[in-house]
Design an enzyme around this catalytic site. Structure first.
Site, PDB file in Angstrom:
ATOM      1  N   GLN A 196      -5.656  -8.825  -2.619  1.00  0.00           N
ATOM      2  CA  GLN A 196      -5.688  -7.867  -1.507  1.00  0.00           C
ATOM      3  C   GLN A 196      -7.129  -7.552  -1.092  1.00  0.00           C
ATOM      4  OE1 GLN A 196      -3.792  -7.631  -4.235  1.00  0.00           O
ATOM      5  NE2 GLN A 196      -1.927  -6.450  -3.892  1.00  0.00           N
ATOM      6  N   ARG A 223      10.179  -1.051  -5.239  1.00  0.00           N
ATOM      7  CA  ARG A 223       8.885  -0.937  -5.943  1.00  0.00           C
ATOM      8  C   ARG A 223       8.828   0.436  -6.619  1.00  0.00           C
ATOM      9  NH1 ARG A 223       3.514  -3.142  -3.447  1.00  0.00           N
ATOM     10  NH2 ARG A 223       3.227  -3.627  -5.644  1.00  0.00           N
ATOM     11  N   ASP A 239      -1.650   5.022  -6.127  1.00  0.00           N
ATOM     12  CA  ASP A 239      -0.211   4.828  -5.891  1.00  0.00           C
ATOM     13  C   ASP A 239       0.615   5.999  -6.406  1.00  0.00           C
ATOM     14  OD1 ASP A 239      -1.474   1.974  -5.973  1.00  0.00           O
ATOM     15  OD2 ASP A 239       0.395   1.848  -4.846  1.00  0.00           O
ATOM     16  N   GLY A 285       0.863  -1.180   0.000  1.00  0.00           N
ATOM     17  CA  GLY A 285       0.000   0.000   0.000  1.00  0.00           C
ATOM     18  C   GLY A 285       0.899   1.229   0.000  1.00  0.00           C
ATOM     19  N   ALA A 286       0.546   2.212  -0.830  1.00  0.00           N
ATOM     20  CA  ALA A 286       1.468   3.328  -1.078  1.00  0.00           C
ATOM     21  C   ALA A 286       1.916   4.055   0.203  1.00  0.00           C
ATOM     22  CB  ALA A 286       0.819   4.290  -2.071  1.00  0.00           C
ATOM     23  N   ASN A 297      -3.223   3.127 -10.000  1.00  0.00           N
ATOM     24  CA  ASN A 297      -3.677   2.343  -8.846  1.00  0.00           C
ATOM     25  C   ASN A 297      -3.647   0.869  -9.270  1.00  0.00           C
ATOM     26  OD1 ASN A 297      -4.690   2.225  -6.102  1.00  0.00           O
ATOM     27  ND2 ASN A 297      -6.633   1.578  -6.977  1.00  0.00           N
ATOM     28  N   LYS A 298      -3.992   0.007  -8.345  1.00  0.00           N
ATOM     29  CA  LYS A 298      -3.949  -1.446  -8.575  1.00  0.00           C
ATOM     30  C   LYS A 298      -4.610  -1.818  -9.898  1.00  0.00           C
ATOM     31  CE  LYS A 298      -2.340  -3.940  -6.630  1.00  0.00           C
ATOM     32  NZ  LYS A 298      -0.969  -4.393  -6.950  1.00  0.00           N
TER      33      LYS A 298
HETATM   34  O1  MRU Z   1       0.541  -3.762  -4.779  1.00  0.00           O
HETATM   35  P1  MRU Z   1      -0.092  -3.082  -3.595  1.00  0.00           P
HETATM   36  O2  MRU Z   1      -0.956  -3.984  -2.793  1.00  0.00           O
HETATM   37  O3  MRU Z   1       0.907  -2.330  -2.771  1.00  0.00           O
HETATM   38  O4  MRU Z   1      -1.046  -2.009  -4.262  1.00  0.00           O
HETATM   39  C1  MRU Z   1      -1.731  -1.128  -3.446  1.00  0.00           C
HETATM   40  C2  MRU Z   1      -2.755  -0.364  -4.164  1.00  0.00           C
HETATM   41  O5  MRU Z   1      -2.829  -0.317  -5.367  1.00  0.00           O
HETATM   42  C3  MRU Z   1      -3.639   0.438  -3.314  1.00  0.00           C
HETATM   43  O6  MRU Z   1      -4.899   0.569  -3.919  1.00  0.00           O
HETATM   44  C4  MRU Z   1      -2.993   1.807  -3.217  1.00  0.00           C
HETATM   45  O7  MRU Z   1      -1.699   1.729  -2.657  1.00  0.00           O
HETATM   46  C5  MRU Z   1      -3.836   2.671  -2.490  1.00  0.00           C
HETATM   47  S1  MRU Z   1      -3.530   2.772  -0.836  1.00  0.00           S
HETATM   48  C6  MRU Z   1      -3.493   4.456  -0.728  1.00  0.00           C
END
Ligand code: MRU
Length: 370
Positions: free
Chosen positions: A224, A119, A265, A51-52, A275-276
């Site tokens: 997730q 990342r 992100d 998560g960012a 985003n994801k």
């Molecule tokens: O690969 P991840 O699980 O780190 O990806 C996270 C996401 O895409 C979340 O939706 C994103 O970080 C939002 S949290 C502010």
């Protein structure tokens, strides 16, 4: 009434970084202690912490871990001023004896490069590490550097918790009493210092007495949504329904969803949002069926150096994440796999962007933050 309390997603205590190991949820809730730089980088790369905003905090504390690994074995150098519940506690700094500034600087320079490389998409990671750099690029005294490092890392966590409270309060105003929110990936306390972004908005609305229902995309390939979002909703007593990602378009078509809320992100100045992976498809479906599509993120997720989303680096991950589930192959051996971890949603699909500063509507100009 639901309480909007922080969970200890990333903390630092007595020389070690402590994380909730998100690869084990929902079957096991375990705090992992990380005492060396390789473990920190591995934890970020393997999404033990993810998560960012959370990886930003982990990146900052990771620099402290690099120092502990070298010089803190007998006596921890750092103990954070922030407790598991986010409340203040007494911090201590015991600078290592008998080392020179040059040695310390070279350890920190190497650690910073290594952490940032884990990342690429979530800008919060590089943002946090870069924010730490003046701590060792300014003072040339080992004690002063150590004090500055702990103060700055704690400030990053403290601000994350404060921004979480503010942004979730702004976002909660967008939700009605009985709204039904479709979300993707995990944007609760597990994605941040402990309050969350988009899912945090649901928790904030529930803490105001609203009866919000959550639809959680499972979020292939690492689930997730099914594992983490559903777990957090259950922990907080929020009704949650999990669906496969492919069902979200028909759910939106059914008229049963009040809005889509997702995190981010990296957000470019014009509002284009990484985003994801799967977020872009959700945004297109939401537009088609007239459902508002909201992005919720702290201002540390805005990359003011990018005019639009075309230059956002998208992380591509290992093929086995797509071809295997829990280590078991479910695709023929040796097939190719396309596994971008993120996609970029054009700003034109986004009804509003919520940060700690408030709710911004299009056209977006996030150059000075939102
Ligand atoms: O690969 P991840 O699980 O780190 O990806 C996270 C996401 O895409 C979340 O939706 C994103 O970080 C939002 S949290 C502010």
């Amino acid at each position: 009434m639901i309480m909007l309390t922080a969970i200890p997603t990333v903390r630092f205590a007595r020389g070690r970084m402590r994380i909730i190991d998100q690869t084990l949820l929902p079957s096991r809730y375990e705090i992992a202690e990380l005492g060396d730089l390789d473990s920190v980088c591995d934890a970020i790369a393997r999404l033990r912490v993810r998560g960012a905003p959370a990886i930003g905090v982990a990146g900052a504390y990771g620099l402290l871990v690099a120092i502990e690994e070298q010089w803190g074995r007998a006596l921890p150098v750092f103990d954070s001023a922030i407790g598991d519940d986010g409340a203040p506690r007494t911090a201590t700094v015991t600078p290592p004896a008998g080392i020179g500034y040059a040695e310390l600087k070279s350890t920190l320079d190497r650690a910073a490069e290594k952490i940032v490389a884990t990342r690429p998409t979530a800008v919060n990671l590089a943002w946090a590490v870069n924010r730490m750099r003046p701590c060792w690029q300014g003072p040339r005294d080992v004690g002063a550097v150590c004090h500055a490092l702990l103060a700055e890392a704690d400030a990053i966590l403290r601000e994350d918790l404060d921004m979480g409270r503010a942004m979730t309060t702004h976002g909660a105003a967008l939700l009605g009493r009985d709204d039904r929110v479709l979300t993707h990936c995990n944007t609760g306390g597990l994605c941040s210092g402990g309050i969350g972004t988009a899912l945090g908005v649901v928790f904030a609305a529930a803490s105001q007495g609203k009866h919000i229902q959550v639809f959680a995309d499972e979020t292939r390939p690492l689930l997730q949504g099914a594992r983490l979002t559903a777990w957090e909703c259950r922990e907080r007593g929020i009704p949650v329904t999990v669906l496969v990602d492919g069902a979200s378009a028909s759910l939106l078509a059914s008229g049963d969803v009040s809005c889509v809320m997702v995190g981010a992100d990296r957000i470019a100045r014009n509002g284009d949002t990484a985003n994801k992976v799967g977020t872009l498809g959700l945004a297109i479906s939401a537009r088609q069926f007239g459902v508002p599509f909201y992005v919720v993120a702290p201002s540390s997720t805005i990359d003011a150096s990018l005019r639009d989303g075309s230059a956002i680096p998208v992380e591509h991950r290992a093929h086995h994440e797509v071809t295997h589930v829990a280590g078991v192959a479910h695709a023929p051996a040796d097939v190719g796999a396309y596994n971008p971890a993120f996609d970029v949603t054009p700003a034109s699909f986004i009804s509003a962007i919520v940060t700690e500063r408030g709710v911004q509507r299009p056209p977006y100009d996030l150059g000075g933050g939102a």
